[in-house]
Design an enzyme around this catalytic site. Structure first.
Site, PDB file in Angstrom:
ATOM      1  N   SER A  87      37.204  19.758  -9.484  1.00 31.92           N
ATOM      2  CA  SER A  87      36.942  21.041  -8.825  1.00 31.92           C
ATOM      3  C   SER A  87      36.218  20.992  -7.493  1.00 31.92           C
ATOM      4  O   SER A  87      36.151  22.008  -6.811  1.00 31.92           O
ATOM      5  CB  SER A  87      36.155  21.956  -9.760  1.00 31.92           C
ATOM      6  OG  SER A  87      37.022  22.567 -10.659  1.00 31.92           O
ATOM      7  N   SER A  98      38.198  24.446  -9.034  1.00 33.55           N
ATOM      8  CA  SER A  98      37.604  25.758  -9.143  1.00 33.55           C
ATOM      9  C   SER A  98      36.641  26.112  -8.008  1.00 33.55           C
ATOM     10  O   SER A  98      36.286  27.284  -7.868  1.00 33.55           O
ATOM     11  CB  SER A  98      36.876  25.878 -10.477  1.00 33.55           C
ATOM     12  OG  SER A  98      35.788  24.974 -10.534  1.00 33.55           O
ATOM     13  N   LYS A 153      28.169  27.446  -4.615  1.00 32.41           N
ATOM     14  CA  LYS A 153      29.102  27.925  -5.642  1.00 32.41           C
ATOM     15  C   LYS A 153      28.351  28.839  -6.603  1.00 32.41           C
ATOM     16  O   LYS A 153      27.192  28.571  -6.953  1.00 32.41           O
ATOM     17  CB  LYS A 153      29.703  26.723  -6.382  1.00 32.41           C
ATOM     18  CG  LYS A 153      30.810  27.073  -7.374  1.00 32.41           C
ATOM     19  CD  LYS A 153      31.439  25.805  -7.949  1.00 32.41           C
ATOM     20  CE  LYS A 153      32.583  26.114  -8.908  1.00 32.41           C
ATOM     21  NZ  LYS A 153      33.223  24.882  -9.432  1.00 32.41           N
TER      22      LYS A 153
HETATM   23  N1  GLN Z   1      41.025  22.276 -12.871  1.00 33.66           N
HETATM   24  C1  GLN Z   1      40.300  21.649 -13.944  1.00 33.66           C
HETATM   25  C2  GLN Z   1      40.094  22.629 -15.061  1.00 33.66           C
HETATM   26  O1  GLN Z   1      40.643  23.671 -14.995  1.00 33.66           O
HETATM   27  C3  GLN Z   1      38.996  21.124 -13.434  1.00 33.66           C
HETATM   28  C4  GLN Z   1      37.998  22.180 -13.276  1.00 33.66           C
HETATM   29  C5  GLN Z   1      36.689  21.652 -12.802  1.00 33.66           C
HETATM   30  O2  GLN Z   1      36.580  20.527 -12.354  1.00 33.66           O
HETATM   31  N2  GLN Z   1      35.672  22.476 -12.993  1.00 33.66           N
HETATM   32  O3  GLN Z   1      39.406  22.381 -15.992  1.00 33.66           O
END
Ligand code: GLN
Length: 471
Positions: free
Chosen positions: A174, A150, A75
């Site tokens: 994410s 994400s 990532k």
């Molecule tokens: N979708 C969640 C957010 O927007 C989690 C994101 C994540 O785990 N980095 O914060």
């Protein structure tokens, strides 16, 4: 490549394939899938050098373990020395870290071959991978749909068969939610199980690096390579890593808690997927449990994660970090404003504003303080539940992959995608998503298994039972 990491490791040792060949296949597959937007940066030269080294070592009888010679994707919020780390932000579009993240270093030491950096929601804020300055990622199962976020690029890289393994990061879901939406395995370790040194920070009390893989054994092997104490990260647990592969074949009777708050509002189709997962677990006793503070989780998370993000992202000021924009004649404040307005996308700006407000004098107790109290209550729910059960089970996400653009206009709808993953994040617990069939459109569901703190081996073993039960 649809082969698993362990199949590839066996083929490498048998001499039926070389790491150089696997590396070329992965690079070609990544190029071939460029319409899906999976990678921000490919590193053919670095990957070929690592593969050549792995081949030489394997030929000389040197064995670095199960990841030796295996292609992997990272990532783009994990720092890589000499290769840009953008966090999918305009602000870091050309930033090259001067060092490797600990997890990246450990993968290099394990002989893995990193082929590139995957697309993501900007600074890991999002659930659909549509918040990227480099464009969205498309779901390999259906390119009109999102891959989740994400870590959408990492999940899609595995689902598209480009690599068998990838690293993501998980703050509120994410790793697990994109794994579910793409039909692959994703594990969020306990908070503190894996070093965050060199992971660009979002919400530091929540962030964890986690493995994504095309099978449970691959996720276990990848966790094994990255887990354990790190003198460079004082928030990393001092507990030595467990043995994550040893228990994968186990099938002892299991007490499985089914939190009623996670099942009450499931659609009929979602409930059928959950039931298929329970059946696949084999010898279990299902116990009805309650996590009564679940309804506070989303609000709690979006206060705390945004508050932490607002402070973590203050370093991107155009002086120490970030592509500087000089408006001319407006002094230092003008430079900060221009840099941050140009560099950050809309969602990141929204979180910074929300978080700064929640921490501001006069509102701190009303928002941040209350959210901390709610977090303790949510944590307490899990402690009580685990007094009686081995694992908790639900679905990873309330829906399968949704069409691109269908939730971008309504942030709250987007935030609800994480309703099942966020509670375990707030409690710092390990949780895994494992594929559990598809919906009527052939889109994958993910089964979500949560364990007590540092019980990564237990959730991996339970996920392996599901994988076997459905095979
Ligand atoms: N979708 C969640 C957010 O927007 C989690 C994101 C994540 O785990 N980095 O914060």
């Amino acid at each position: 490549m649809s082969a698993t990491a362990s199949e590839l490791a066996a083929a490498l040792r048998a001499g039926t394939v070389t790491s150089a060949e696997l590396c070329e296949q992965a690079l070609a597959a990544a190029e071939g899938a460029s319409d899906l937007g999976i990678f921000i940066t490919l590193d053919p030269a670095g990957a070929r050098a690592a593969a050549a080294q792995a081949d030489a070592e394997i030929a000389a009888g040197q064995d670095r373990g199960p990841l030796h010679g295996i292609p992997i994707a990272l990532k783009d919020n994990l720092c890589t020395e000499g290769l840009r780390t953008t966090c999918a932000s305009r602000l870091l579009r050309d930033w090259i870290a001067p060092y490797d993240a600990t997890v990246v270093q450990r993968l290099r030491d394990a002989g893995a071959v990193a082929i590139g950096k995957t697309n993501m929601d900007e600074f890991a804020m999002g659930s659909s991978n549509e918040n990227s300055a480099f464009g969205p990622v498309r779901n390999p199962r259906d390119p009109s749909r999102v891959p989740g976020g994400s870590s959408g690029g990492s999940a899609a890289a595995v689902a598209a068969g480009i690599v068998p393994l990838a690293l993501g990061s998980d703050t509120g879901g994410s790793v697990r939610q994109p794994a579910a939406l793409c039909g692959v395995v994703g594990l969020k370790p306990s908070w503190g199980r894996v070093s965050r040194y060199g992971l660009v920070a979002f919400g530091s009390s929540l962030d964890q690096v986690g493995p994504i893989a095309n099978d449970v054994a691959g996720a276990a092997a990848l966790l094994q390579a990255i887990a354990g104490p790190d003198p460079l990260d004082s928030t990393c647990s001092g507990e030595p890593a467990g043995d994550y592969s040893a228990g994968l074949g186990g099938d002892a009777p299991l007490r499985v808690g089914l939190p009623r708050e996670y099942v009450d509002e499931l659609s009929t189709e979602a409930r059928a997927a959950l039931d298929a997962g329970l059946a696949a677990l084999g010898d279990i006793e299902v116990v009805d449990v309650s996590l009564p503070h679940t309804s506070f989780a989303i609000a709690t998370y979006y206060v705390l994660a945004s508050a932490e993000a607002s402070t973590n992202l203050s370093r991107f000021d155009g002086v120490r970090y970030g592509a500087r924009i000089e408006p001319g004649g407006e002094g230092l404040d003008g430079m900060y404003t221009a840099t941050r307005s140009d560099g950050f996308g809309a969602e990141v700006q929204r979180r910074i504003l929300l978080g700064t407000f929640a921490l501001s004098s006069g509102y701190y107790d009303a928002y941040y303080g209350k959210a901390q109290t709610a977090r303790e209550a949510i944590r307490g729910d899990f402690v009580a539940a685990f007094a009686d059960v081995d694992v908790l089970v639900g679905l990873t996400a309330p829906t399968t992959a949704f069409p691109l653009g269908s939730k971008t206009a309504d942030p709250v709808q987007m935030y609800l995608s994480d309703i099942f993953t966020i509670p375990a994040s707030l409690a710092g617990l390990p949780a895994i998503s494992v594929p559990v069939g598809t919906d009527g459109d052939g889109l994958p569901w993910g089964l979500h298994l949560i364990g007590p703190e540092l019980a990564e081996a237990r959730v991996l073993s339970a996920a392996a039972r599901v994988e076997r039960g459905l095979a």
